[in-house]
Enzyme design. Structure first.
Site, PDB file in Angstrom:
ATOM      1  N   ASP A  65      -8.805  -1.322  -3.027  1.00 50.56           N
ATOM      2  CA  ASP A  65      -7.474  -1.721  -3.323  1.00 50.56           C
ATOM      3  C   ASP A  65      -7.408  -2.895  -2.165  1.00 50.56           C
ATOM      4  O   ASP A  65      -6.488  -2.862  -1.694  1.00 50.56           O
ATOM      5  CB  ASP A  65      -6.427  -0.899  -3.262  1.00 50.56           C
ATOM      6  CG  ASP A  65      -5.061  -1.620  -3.650  1.00 50.56           C
ATOM      7  OD1 ASP A  65      -5.096  -2.518  -4.455  1.00 50.56           O
ATOM      8  OD2 ASP A  65      -3.863  -0.973  -3.373  1.00 50.56           O
ATOM      9  N   HIS A 108       0.618   5.701   1.635  1.00 50.04           N
ATOM     10  CA  HIS A 108      -0.734   6.498   1.336  1.00 50.04           C
ATOM     11  C   HIS A 108      -1.682   6.101   2.317  1.00 50.04           C
ATOM     12  O   HIS A 108      -1.605   5.248   2.743  1.00 50.04           O
ATOM     13  CB  HIS A 108      -0.981   5.967  -0.324  1.00 50.04           C
ATOM     14  CG  HIS A 108      -1.036   4.674  -0.601  1.00 50.04           C
ATOM     15  ND1 HIS A 108       0.047   3.936  -0.784  1.00 50.04           N
ATOM     16  CD2 HIS A 108      -2.020   3.618  -0.166  1.00 50.04           C
ATOM     17  CE1 HIS A 108      -0.304   2.510  -0.925  1.00 50.04           C
ATOM     18  NE2 HIS A 108      -1.418   2.340  -0.283  1.00 50.04           N
ATOM     19  N   GLN A 172      -5.549   6.647  -3.768  1.00 52.85           N
ATOM     20  CA  GLN A 172      -4.739   6.556  -2.736  1.00 52.85           C
ATOM     21  C   GLN A 172      -3.639   7.744  -2.718  1.00 52.85           C
ATOM     22  O   GLN A 172      -2.307   7.493  -3.113  1.00 52.85           O
ATOM     23  CB  GLN A 172      -3.901   4.925  -2.791  1.00 52.85           C
ATOM     24  CG  GLN A 172      -4.819   3.897  -2.803  1.00 52.85           C
ATOM     25  CD  GLN A 172      -4.341   2.859  -3.278  1.00 52.85           C
ATOM     26  OE1 GLN A 172      -3.430   2.583  -4.340  1.00 52.85           O
ATOM     27  NE2 GLN A 172      -4.467   1.626  -2.378  1.00 52.85           N
ATOM     28  N   ASP A 174      -0.615   9.641  -1.667  1.00 48.69           N
ATOM     29  CA  ASP A 174       0.723   9.691  -0.962  1.00 48.69           C
ATOM     30  C   ASP A 174       0.738  10.570   0.178  1.00 48.69           C
ATOM     31  O   ASP A 174       0.684  11.929   0.031  1.00 48.69           O
ATOM     32  CB  ASP A 174       1.922   9.778  -1.828  1.00 48.69           C
ATOM     33  CG  ASP A 174       2.341   8.576  -2.973  1.00 48.69           C
ATOM     34  OD1 ASP A 174       1.280   7.797  -2.984  1.00 48.69           O
ATOM     35  OD2 ASP A 174       3.157   8.649  -3.421  1.00 48.69           O
ATOM     36  N   ASP A 204       4.116  -2.038   3.739  1.00 51.75           N
ATOM     37  CA  ASP A 204       3.834  -2.117   2.286  1.00 51.75           C
ATOM     38  C   ASP A 204       4.631  -1.208   1.661  1.00 51.75           C
ATOM     39  O   ASP A 204       4.941  -0.046   2.036  1.00 51.75           O
ATOM     40  CB  ASP A 204       2.133  -1.461   2.657  1.00 51.75           C
ATOM     41  CG  ASP A 204       1.670  -1.656   0.991  1.00 51.75           C
ATOM     42  OD1 ASP A 204       1.776  -2.673   0.332  1.00 51.75           O
ATOM     43  OD2 ASP A 204       1.212  -0.747   0.411  1.00 51.75           O
ATOM     44  N   GLU A 240       8.102  -5.125   2.159  1.00 53.74           N
ATOM     45  CA  GLU A 240       8.200  -5.159   0.756  1.00 53.74           C
ATOM     46  C   GLU A 240       9.023  -4.553  -0.003  1.00 53.74           C
ATOM     47  O   GLU A 240       8.533  -3.211  -0.308  1.00 53.74           O
ATOM     48  CB  GLU A 240       6.490  -5.301   0.329  1.00 53.74           C
ATOM     49  CG  GLU A 240       6.070  -5.471  -1.012  1.00 53.74           C
ATOM     50  CD  GLU A 240       4.865  -4.731  -1.663  1.00 53.74           C
ATOM     51  OE1 GLU A 240       4.434  -5.548  -2.748  1.00 53.74           O
ATOM     52  OE2 GLU A 240       4.451  -3.909  -1.252  1.00 53.74           O
ATOM     53  N   HIS A 307      -0.437 -12.144  -2.586  1.00 53.72           N
ATOM     54  CA  HIS A 307      -1.878 -11.820  -2.882  1.00 53.72           C
ATOM     55  C   HIS A 307      -2.016 -10.959  -4.167  1.00 53.72           C
ATOM     56  O   HIS A 307      -3.031 -10.670  -4.487  1.00 53.72           O
ATOM     57  CB  HIS A 307      -2.312 -10.991  -1.568  1.00 53.72           C
ATOM     58  CG  HIS A 307      -1.610  -9.887  -1.689  1.00 53.72           C
ATOM     59  ND1 HIS A 307      -0.318  -9.821  -0.718  1.00 53.72           N
ATOM     60  CD2 HIS A 307      -1.959  -8.394  -1.667  1.00 53.72           C
ATOM     61  CE1 HIS A 307       0.233  -8.532  -0.532  1.00 53.72           C
ATOM     62  NE2 HIS A 307      -0.822  -7.706  -1.045  1.00 53.72           N
ATOM     63  N   ASP A 308      -0.858 -10.234  -4.567  1.00 54.57           N
ATOM     64  CA  ASP A 308      -0.606  -9.639  -5.784  1.00 54.57           C
ATOM     65  C   ASP A 308      -0.394 -10.591  -7.063  1.00 54.57           C
ATOM     66  O   ASP A 308      -0.633 -11.716  -6.841  1.00 54.57           O
ATOM     67  CB  ASP A 308       0.410  -8.650  -5.601  1.00 54.57           C
ATOM     68  CG  ASP A 308       0.074  -7.438  -4.740  1.00 54.57           C
ATOM     69  OD1 ASP A 308      -1.095  -7.152  -4.355  1.00 54.57           O
ATOM     70  OD2 ASP A 308       1.003  -6.957  -4.006  1.00 54.57           O
TER      71      ASP A 308
HETATM   72  O1  TEU Z   1       2.028  -3.447  -3.409  1.00 52.04           O
HETATM   73  C1  TEU Z   1       3.098  -2.404  -3.570  1.00 52.04           C
HETATM   74  C2  TEU Z   1       3.803  -2.879  -4.879  1.00 52.04           C
HETATM   75  O2  TEU Z   1       4.610  -2.401  -5.025  1.00 52.04           O
HETATM   76  C3  TEU Z   1       3.348  -3.913  -5.770  1.00 52.04           C
HETATM   77  O3  TEU Z   1       1.931  -3.897  -5.753  1.00 52.04           O
HETATM   78  C4  TEU Z   1       3.740  -4.000  -7.246  1.00 52.04           C
HETATM   79  O4  TEU Z   1       2.978  -3.310  -7.858  1.00 52.04           O
HETATM   80  C5  TEU Z   1       4.024  -5.565  -7.595  1.00 52.04           C
HETATM   81  O5  TEU Z   1       4.901  -6.100  -6.541  1.00 52.04           O
HETATM   82  C6  TEU Z   1       4.815  -5.466  -9.184  1.00 52.04           C
HETATM   83  O6  TEU Z   1       5.977  -5.071  -9.073  1.00 52.04           O
HETATM   84  C7  TEU Z   1       1.274  -3.313  -2.146  1.00 52.04           C
HETATM   85  C8  TEU Z   1       0.188  -4.386  -1.966  1.00 52.04           C
HETATM   86  O7  TEU Z   1       1.062  -5.640  -1.862  1.00 52.04           O
HETATM   87  C9  TEU Z   1      -0.609  -4.215  -2.886  1.00 52.04           C
HETATM   88  O8  TEU Z   1      -1.728  -4.953  -2.604  1.00 52.04           O
HETATM   89  C10 TEU Z   1      -1.310  -2.945  -2.870  1.00 52.04           C
HETATM   90  O9  TEU Z   1      -2.053  -2.696  -4.075  1.00 52.04           O
HETATM   91  C11 TEU Z   1      -0.162  -1.761  -3.191  1.00 52.04           C
HETATM   92  O10 TEU Z   1       0.643  -1.852  -2.093  1.00 52.04           O
HETATM   93  C12 TEU Z   1      -0.689  -0.279  -2.853  1.00 52.04           C
HETATM   94  O11 TEU Z   1      -1.148  -0.099  -1.629  1.00 52.04           O
END
Ligand code: TEU
Length: 551
Positions: A65, A108, A172, A174, A204, A240, A307-308
C-alpha cells in the site's frame, strides 16, 4: 495547549510539500528514488519557498500500500538509504530553514510486522492483544474503504484461528490502540522521531485510529498531542480526517485546540471540484461559509490534490456524477466509485488560466497550503495507469530525458513509469520551467512568496464579499497583521464588478499583489472596481492610513 506565546506556531503560515522519496530522485540508478537524491533537491524546495516537507512513509515495508503498510517503525527502507541518510536530509532541510514532518501510520501495521507475525502464533502470545481479534464477524461490521479489493474489514487468519480487523487492506491488521502496551509502543515511535529532529507528524486515517470496537476516543488524541508537545514544544500533528466540518471540529479538541494541530480541509477540496465542474463558485462559497471557527493554535491545510484518489465521498451521488462527467469521463479515471485518479492540470486540459486560478485560490484561503510534489510544475497523471492511485505516483519530472531526470535505470526496473502523453517530461519539467519567466513553476514560486509575505492569510478571518456574479468568489482575510482581498472567476468569460472592502474608512487604499501594476488605488466610498478575465484571479493588499506595508 495554553497559548501564552504564539511565536512558535510556525504551521499557521507554513507552506507544506508532500513527497515520496522513492519517486523523487534516484542517485544510484537502481530505479528507486533515495534519500541522497532528496538531499540534493532540497535546494529546489527551498528556492520554491517551501517551509515544511511532509515525507510519505519511507519505513521498511512490503510496499503493498505504497509504504502505508509498515514493517518497522524505527527504520528506513534499505532501498532509500539508511537512517544516517535520513539524518542528513533532516539536517540539510533545517539548514535551509525547512521543517520536516513524517507520516505516522499507527491505525495498522503491515501483516509482516513482527508484532503481527508473533501475535497470530498463539492466543497466549505477548503480542496477541496488540491487534483486534474475534471468533466471528460482527453483524454491524462497517464496509471496507477499498470495496473493489476487500469485501469486509474482518478476515479469518488460519494460523491464529480467529478473525482480525483490517479497516484497509487485509494485509494491514488494525492495532488495538486502546491497549496501554500498544500506546506505549506508539509513544516510543513518536519519541524516536522527535528525538531525531522531526518537527511533527501527518497522522494517517485518524477517525479509524481512535474509533472502532471499544476503541479509545478523543482523550487518546489529547494524550498524543500532549506527549508530542512535551517532547518537542514546536512539534505538531497534521491529521487526515475526511469528515464533514461538524465532525472534524471534535478532532481539533476542545476550545484550547488540544488534539490535532491541523487538519486537511477535505470539505472545501471536494466543493472546489464541484464548483469547477459547474463553472460556478457557489458550492465552494457555501462550504466556506459553513467552515467552523477553530482555536488560535489550530490550522486548516488547504490542498488541491494528494497522493490518494481525489475523493468525492462527501458530495451527493448527483454532484459526484457531475464532477465525474466533467473531469473523469472514462471509467479508468475513477476508483472505488467515489474518486478520481487524475491530477488537476490534466483534468483542466492544461488550461493555464484555470489551473493558475485554482492555485491562487488555494493559497488565498485562510489556512496553510499543502502541495503534492510535481504540482509546482503542473504535472499530470500517467494516463496508461487506469483505476489506480498509482496514476498520480509517478517519477518527479526534472528534465526532458527519457527517465525524466529522475533515474537512468532501465524503465523496467523503475519504481513507477514516467508519465507518457501530453504531460510527459518532454513537455513538463523543472529544468525548462526554471528558465522560463512565464512558466508555471515561476508562477507558483511567486504565489508562495506572496503568501509568505501575507501572514494575515494564515492568521486571519475569512469574509465572503458580496458581488453580483455567482461564478466569482470574492473574499477577504483580515487579522491584526493586515488585510487581503481576493477574487477568483470560475467562468470562462470576464466579469466586472465592484468590491466593497469591509470596514473601509477614509484614506484606505488597495494595491494589486499578483499583477504587475504597483500603483495603489484609493477606495471610492469604501470600494473599488474590478475587472476579472475569464478564469481570472487577483489579490489585493488593503493599505490603511499609517500602514507601512509594501506590495
Ligand atoms: O488514507 C486513509 C483514508 O481514509 C483514505 O485513503 C480514504 O480512503 C480516502 O480519503 C477516501 O475517503 C490513508 C493514506 O492516505 C492512504 O494512502 C492509505 O492507503 C490508507 O491511509 C491506509 O494506510
Amino acid at each position: 495547549m495554553r497559548l501564552t506565546d504564539t511565536s512558535d506556531l510556525w504551521w499557521k503560515t507554513a507552506v507544506f510539500y508532500n513527497l515520496d522519496v522513492k519517486t523523487y530522485l534516484d542517485t544510484d540508478d537502481d530505479g528507486v528514488g533515495d534519500l541522497r537524491g532528496l538531499a540534493q533537491r532540497l535546494d529546489h524546495l527551498a528556492e520554491l519557498g517551501v517551509t515544511c516537507l511532509w515525507l510519505a512513509p519511507f519505513y521498511p515495508s512490503p510496499q503493498r500500500d505504497n509504504g502505508y503498510d509498515i514493517q518497522d517503525y524505527y527504520g528506513v527502507d534499505p532501498r532509500y538509504g539508511t537512517l544516517g541518510d535520513m539524518v542528513e536530509v533532516l539536517r540539510t532541510a533545517h539548514d535551509r530553514g525547512m521543517r520536516v514532518i513524517v507520516d505516522l501510520v499507527v491505525n495498522h501495521t503491515s501483516d509482516q510486522h513482527p508484532w503481527f507475525q508473533e501475535a497470530r502464533t498463539s492466543p497466549d502470545s505477548r503480542y496477541r492483544h496488540f491487534y483486534q481479534w474475534r471468533d466471528d464477524v460482527p453483524d454491524d461490521a462497517p464496509a471496507s474503504m477499498f470495496p473493489d479489493a476487500e469485501d469486509g474489514v474482518w478476515r479469518f487468519d488460519e494460523t491464529a484461528g480467529q478473525y482480525y480487523k483490517h479497516s484497509f487492506y487485509r494485509h494491514q491488521p488494525d492495532l488495538a490502540t486502546d491497549h496501554p502496551e500498544v500506546r506505549e509502543e506508539i509513544a516510543k515511535v513518536l519519541g524516536f522521531w522527535l528525538e531525531l529532529g522531526i518537527d511533527g507528524f501527518r497522522v494517517d486515517a485518524v477517525p479509524f485510529l481512535i474509533d472502532g470496537d471499544g476503541g479509545p476516543e478523543h482523550e487518546y488524541l489529547r494524550t498524543l498531542r500532549g506527549y508530542v508537545s512535551r517532547r518537542r514544544g514546536a512539534a505538531m500533528l497534521l491529521g487526515e480526517v475526511n469528515l464533514p466540518y461538524d465532525e472534524q471540529l471534535a478532532f481539533f479538541g476542545d476550545s484550547d485546540g488540544d488534539e490535532l494541530t491541523m487538519q486537511f480541509d477535505f470539505v472545501a477540496n471536494q466543493r472546489l471540484y464541484l464548483a469547477l465542474a459547474r463553472q460556478d463558485a457557489a458550492p465552494l462559497r457555501d462550504a466556506l461559509l459553513s467552515r467552523p471557527a477553530i482555536a488560535l493554535g489550530n490550522q486548516w491545510g488547504n490542498f488541491v490534490r494528494n497522493h490518494d484518489e481525489l475523493t468525492l465521498d462527501q458530495l451527493s451521488a448527483d454532484e459526484r456524477d457531475e464532477v465525474f462527467e466533467a473531469f473523469a469521463p472514462e471509467k479508468g479515471q475513477r476508483i472505488h466509485d467515489r474518486g478520481i485518479t487524475r491530477r488537476l492540470p490534466s483534468m483542466l486540459e492544461g488550461d493555464p488560466r484555470r489551473i493558475r486560478m485554482v492555485y491562487s485560490l488555494i493559497f488565498s484561503l485562510p489556512g496553510a497550503p499543502v502541495l503534492y510534489y510535481g504540482e509546482e510544475i503542473g504535472m499530470g497523471e500517467d494516463p496508461r495507469v487506469t483505476g489506480s492511485r498509482a496514476a498520480v505516483r509517478t517519477p518527479m519530472q526534472w528534465t526532458d530525458a527519457a527517465g525524466a531526470g529522475f533515474s537512468d535505470a532501465d524503465p523496467d526496473d523503475m519504481v513507477a513509469q514516467v508519465v507518457a502523453g501530453g504531460f510527459a517530461p518532454q513537455h513538463i519539467n523543472v529544468s525548462q520551467q526554471r528558465h522560463d519567466p512565464g512558466s508555471f513553476l515561476r508562477f507558483v514560486q511567486e504565489l508562495i512568496r506572496t503568501y509568505r509575505a501575507a501572514p494575515e492569510i494564515g492568521w486571519g478571518e475569512l469574509a465572503i464579499l458580496d458581488q453580483p456574479h455567482s461564478c466569482v468568489l470574492a473574499h477577504s482575510v483580515t487579522s491584526e497583521l493586515g488585510m487581503l482581498v481576493a477574487a477568483h472567476n470560475f467562468a470562462p468569460d470576464g466579469r466586472t464588478f465592484r468590491i466593497d472592502v469591509l470596514g473601509a474608512d477614509e484614506g484606505w487604499r488597495v494595491v494589486s499583489l499578483l499583477g504587475d501594476d504597483p500603483a495603489p488605488v484609493t477606495l471610492d466610498e469604501g470600494g473599488f472596481d474590478v475587472e476579472l478575465g475569464g478564469y481570472g484571479h487577483q489579490w489585493w493588499r488593503v493599505i490603511r492610513p499609517g500602514e507601512r506595508r509594501i506590495a
